[in-house]
Design a protein around this motif. Structure first.
Motif: not given
Length: 301
Positions: A196-211, A240-241
């Motif tokens: 789960t942690a590494w799923l968000f290691a990939f998903a989180g930066p994608i979201a950050l770039f859109t913000l 989500s976490g």
């Protein structure tokens, strides 16, 4: 010579799976009202990306510790494509779909449509992952889809009208169904906290770039948005976490289909919040919800 496993293990694992399932239902059933509250101050795209960024912040201490462990680094390196696919399909895309739908749908209706997840888990499990389908399960799938059609073709006012925003939730549940199978097939051997942690290691930066190009920070520091910010943070950290860890753990303890059956209870929690929030639910929408849940019951019977 073999020995039978201790009897205590046979009782502890199902009990733990049910307890985690109950926590999932309570938190995820509340996520639709949290989306609604977040949308008071933030546009849909910021709600979607913001919840993922808050989830990433929640997982940063775990990622830092896990990065120092050679076994974890090897496991992530060998499974990075599955982690990326699961992060995008199971979190990034549904987050944006639900946020956009939440701006136009009752939270209780979105919660009811979310109950289609186990149906698509089963459909995609059979079509893509080669899992067998029984006649009863096919009947349940057809019932569930019929119930969803009622919800998609009746607007929020109860009149007959194609509801495109309801269709967005259906698309999100297709993503959830595919992601559940991906986790079961490619990631279930990893500890739930690691995957789960590494799923968000990939998903989180994608979201950050859109913000980054938006006015998200200026909205965050505006004190009149504090309640919406709190709802968004709760949505990210817990919805989500933490609950994602619980979900992956249930997949490991039981099965992908059992984990997806959390959607039995999610509509009940979502409906409760909707009633408390003064939302109006029409008879045809209750009928659609009931048919969906009957279909899910047949699938899991």
């Amino acid at each position: 010579m073999t020995t039978e496993p201790p009897v205590v293990q046979l009782h502890k694992r199902p009990l733990m799976a049910w307890l985690l399932l109950g926590a999932l239902a309570l938190v995820w059933g509340s996520s639709f009202i949290l989306i609604k509250r977040s949308l008071v101050a933030f546009p849909p795209e910021q709600v979607a990306a913001g919840r993922l960024v808050f989830a990433l912040v929640f997982f940063l201490p775990f990622l830092t510790r896990q990065s120092s462990q050679s076994a974890v680094r090897v496991a992530v390196r060998h499974r990075w494509m599955a982690l990326l696919a699961s992060g995008v399909i199971g979190f990034v895309v549904p987050a944006f779909l639900f946020a956009e739908a939440g701006a136009h749908l009752n939270s209780s209706l979105a919660g009811a449509l979310n109950s289609l997840s186990p149906l698509f888990t089963l459909i995609l499990g059979g079509l893509v992952f080669g899992q067998p389908l029984r006649v009863r399960q096919v009947a349940g799938i057809l019932l569930g889809l019929a119930g969803s059609l009622l919800l998609v073709f009746f607007s929020a006012t109860g009149s007959f009208q194609f509801n495109g925003y309801a269709l967005l939730v259906v698309l999100a549940t297709i993503c959830y169904g595919l992601n559940t199978n991906l986790i079961g097939r490619y990631l279930s051997h990893l500890p739930a906290l690691v995957s789960t942690a590494w799923l968000f290691a990939f998903a989180g930066p994608i979201a950050l770039f859109t913000l980054i190009p938006t006015d998200f920070l200026s909205r965050v520091v505006d004190v009149k948005n504090n309640w919406s910010l709190a709802a968004l943070a709760t949505l990210g950290v817990f919805g989500s976490g933490l609950m994602s860890i619980f979900f992956n753990r249930v997949v490991q303890l039981a099965s992908p289909l059992f984990a997806a059956s959390v959607t039995y209870l999610i509509p009940i929690v979502a409906l409760m919040w909707g009633v408390l929030d003064g939302e109006t639910i029409y008879a045809v929408q209750f009928a659609g919800m009931g048919i969906c849940l009957l279909g899910i019951w047949l699938v899991n019977k």
